[in-house]
Scaffold this motif. Sequence first.
Motif, mmCIF file in Angstrom:
data_model
loop_
_atom_site.group_PDB
_atom_site.id
_atom_site.type_symbol
_atom_site.label_atom_id
_atom_site.label_comp_id
_atom_site.label_asym_id
_atom_site.label_seq_id
_atom_site.Cartn_x
_atom_site.Cartn_y
_atom_site.Cartn_z
ATOM 1 N N GLU A 43 0.835 -1.205 0.000
ATOM 2 C CA GLU A 43 0.000 0.000 0.000
ATOM 3 C C GLU A 43 0.874 1.261 0.000
ATOM 4 O O GLU A 43 0.468 2.312 -0.461
ATOM 5 C CB GLU A 43 -0.900 0.026 1.239
ATOM 6 N N VAL A 44 2.078 1.134 0.531
ATOM 7 C CA VAL A 44 2.987 2.267 0.661
ATOM 8 C C VAL A 44 3.908 2.309 -0.548
ATOM 9 O O VAL A 44 4.547 1.322 -0.890
ATOM 10 C CB VAL A 44 3.833 2.136 1.951
ATOM 11 N N GLU A 45 3.952 3.455 -1.215
ATOM 12 C CA GLU A 45 4.834 3.616 -2.367
ATOM 13 C C GLU A 45 6.077 4.372 -1.938
ATOM 14 O O GLU A 45 6.018 5.550 -1.616
ATOM 15 C CB GLU A 45 4.118 4.355 -3.496
ATOM 16 N N GLU A 46 7.190 3.650 -1.915
ATOM 17 C CA GLU A 46 8.471 4.242 -1.551
ATOM 18 C C GLU A 46 9.140 4.783 -2.806
ATOM 19 O O GLU A 46 9.114 4.145 -3.851
ATOM 20 C CB GLU A 46 9.371 3.186 -0.910
ATOM 21 N N PRO A 47 9.776 5.946 -2.725
ATOM 22 C CA PRO A 47 10.489 6.459 -3.904
ATOM 23 C C PRO A 47 11.694 5.579 -4.222
ATOM 24 O O PRO A 47 12.227 4.887 -3.354
ATOM 25 C CB PRO A 47 10.920 7.861 -3.470
ATOM 26 N N ALA A 48 12.107 5.614 -5.458
ATOM 27 C CA ALA A 48 13.255 4.823 -5.896
ATOM 28 C C ALA A 48 14.531 5.281 -5.199
ATOM 29 O O ALA A 48 14.703 6.463 -4.914
ATOM 30 C CB ALA A 48 13.424 4.954 -7.405
ATOM 31 N N THR A 49 15.413 4.330 -4.951
ATOM 32 C CA THR A 49 16.727 4.679 -4.431
ATOM 33 C C THR A 49 17.487 5.439 -5.517
ATOM 34 O O THR A 49 17.107 5.424 -6.693
ATOM 35 C CB THR A 49 17.524 3.414 -4.057
ATOM 36 N N ASP A 50 18.565 6.063 -5.137
ATOM 37 C CA ASP A 50 19.352 6.827 -6.106
ATOM 38 C C ASP A 50 19.863 5.948 -7.242
ATOM 39 O O ASP A 50 19.853 6.356 -8.404
ATOM 40 C CB ASP A 50 20.532 7.526 -5.419
ATOM 41 N N ARG A 51 20.311 4.742 -6.934
ATOM 42 C CA ARG A 51 20.856 3.855 -7.979
ATOM 43 C C ARG A 51 19.764 3.383 -8.932
ATOM 44 O O ARG A 51 19.988 3.308 -10.141
ATOM 45 C CB ARG A 51 21.554 2.664 -7.335
ATOM 46 N N ILE A 52 18.601 3.066 -8.420
ATOM 47 C CA ILE A 52 17.495 2.644 -9.287
ATOM 48 C C ILE A 52 17.023 3.837 -10.119
ATOM 49 O O ILE A 52 16.744 3.701 -11.314
ATOM 50 C CB ILE A 52 16.346 2.006 -8.482
ATOM 51 N N ALA A 53 16.948 5.005 -9.518
ATOM 52 C CA ALA A 53 16.558 6.209 -10.271
ATOM 53 C C ALA A 53 17.557 6.483 -11.389
ATOM 54 O O ALA A 53 17.166 6.836 -12.511
ATOM 55 C CB ALA A 53 16.448 7.409 -9.335
ATOM 56 N N ALA A 54 18.847 6.310 -11.122
ATOM 57 C CA ALA A 54 19.868 6.512 -12.153
ATOM 58 C C ALA A 54 19.720 5.471 -13.269
ATOM 59 O O ALA A 54 19.901 5.791 -14.452
ATOM 60 C CB ALA A 54 21.263 6.437 -11.530
ATOM 61 N N TYR A 55 19.363 4.260 -12.912
ATOM 62 C CA TYR A 55 19.133 3.204 -13.903
ATOM 63 C C TYR A 55 17.971 3.583 -14.819
ATOM 64 O O TYR A 55 18.075 3.490 -16.040
ATOM 65 C CB TYR A 55 18.860 1.878 -13.178
ATOM 66 N N VAL A 56 16.875 4.029 -14.230
ATOM 67 C CA VAL A 56 15.712 4.431 -15.031
ATOM 68 C C VAL A 56 16.075 5.606 -15.939
ATOM 69 O O VAL A 56 15.705 5.626 -17.112
ATOM 70 C CB VAL A 56 14.502 4.770 -14.129
ATOM 71 N N THR A 57 16.804 6.559 -15.420
ATOM 72 C CA THR A 57 17.241 7.698 -16.231
ATOM 73 C C THR A 57 18.056 7.226 -17.433
ATOM 74 O O THR A 57 17.850 7.699 -18.553
ATOM 75 C CB THR A 57 18.061 8.687 -15.381
ATOM 76 N N ALA A 58 18.939 6.264 -17.208
ATOM 77 C CA ALA A 58 19.749 5.735 -18.307
ATOM 78 C C ALA A 58 18.886 5.003 -19.337
ATOM 79 O O ALA A 58 19.114 5.125 -20.542
ATOM 80 C CB ALA A 58 20.835 4.811 -17.758
ATOM 81 N N LEU A 59 17.892 4.259 -18.886
ATOM 82 C CA LEU A 59 16.972 3.609 -19.830
ATOM 83 C C LEU A 59 16.249 4.645 -20.678
ATOM 84 O O LEU A 59 16.095 4.484 -21.893
ATOM 85 C CB LEU A 59 15.937 2.753 -19.088
ATOM 86 N N LEU A 60 15.813 5.722 -20.038
ATOM 87 C CA LEU A 60 15.076 6.762 -20.752
ATOM 88 C C LEU A 60 15.971 7.611 -21.655
ATOM 89 O O LEU A 60 15.471 8.276 -22.554
ATOM 90 C CB LEU A 60 14.310 7.638 -19.761
ATOM 91 N N GLU A 61 17.263 7.573 -21.424
ATOM 92 C CA GLU A 61 18.181 8.236 -22.348
ATOM 93 C C GLU A 61 18.296 7.437 -23.644
ATOM 94 O O GLU A 61 18.527 7.998 -24.701
ATOM 95 C CB GLU A 61 19.556 8.418 -21.703
ATOM 96 N N ARG A 62 18.118 6.131 -23.541
ATOM 97 C CA ARG A 62 18.188 5.260 -24.729
ATOM 98 C C ARG A 62 16.866 5.289 -25.503
ATOM 99 O O ARG A 62 16.848 5.399 -26.710
ATOM 100 C CB ARG A 62 18.541 3.835 -24.292
ATOM 101 N N TRP A 63 15.750 5.131 -24.786
ATOM 102 C CA TRP A 63 14.416 5.172 -25.389
ATOM 103 C C TRP A 63 13.531 6.063 -24.535
ATOM 104 O O TRP A 63 13.478 5.917 -23.315
ATOM 105 C CB TRP A 63 13.775 3.788 -25.427
ATOM 106 N N CYS A 64 12.792 6.942 -25.175
ATOM 107 C CA CYS A 64 11.939 7.871 -24.439
ATOM 108 C C CYS A 64 10.765 7.146 -23.773
ATOM 109 O O CYS A 64 10.435 6.015 -24.109
ATOM 110 C CB CYS A 64 11.426 8.968 -25.374
ATOM 111 N N ASP A 65 10.149 7.839 -22.842
ATOM 112 C CA ASP A 65 8.940 7.338 -22.202
ATOM 113 C C ASP A 65 7.821 7.283 -23.247
ATOM 114 O O ASP A 65 7.826 8.080 -24.190
ATOM 115 C CB ASP A 65 8.558 8.278 -21.058
ATOM 116 N N ILE A 66 6.882 6.374 -23.103
ATOM 117 C CA ILE A 66 5.844 6.249 -24.132
ATOM 118 C C ILE A 66 4.963 7.491 -24.230
ATOM 119 O O ILE A 66 4.386 7.743 -25.281
ATOM 120 C CB ILE A 66 4.986 4.975 -23.977
ATOM 121 N N THR A 67 4.888 8.281 -23.176
ATOM 122 C CA THR A 67 4.099 9.516 -23.256
ATOM 123 C C THR A 67 4.746 10.548 -24.171
ATOM 124 O O THR A 67 4.089 11.470 -24.619
ATOM 125 C CB THR A 67 3.902 10.133 -21.859
#
Length: 118
Positions: free
Chosen positions: A34-58
Amino acid sequence: MSYDLAVWEGDRPADHTTAGRVFRDLYDRYVDSEVEEPATDRIAAYVTALLERWCDITEDEEDTSPWSTSPLTGEARDPLIYFPMRWSMAEEASAYAATLAESMGLVCFDVQQDRLRP
């Protein structure tokens, strides 16, 4: 139809069976919670790197993004990201995501095949 990967912080499990147990525990703690915890710094950096390769679908005006949900950052919870990608792009995108995870010291788990990647 989508193809799902899980990537998390922590020591690489010794085998596929242990990785499956670790994934299910993390999923229960962070995704099914039920509780949504924000991403850790390393996971956030991973997501940022994924989005640098391919944009978000929005933001995908040319239909080139492999992600099945948006925003991709919304799939990250504390030390885990569990994310789907379009089946038609799964081979390329999952290979990139797994290699990126390894390069960042993260664990990558193939949910469909119940095994570690790469």
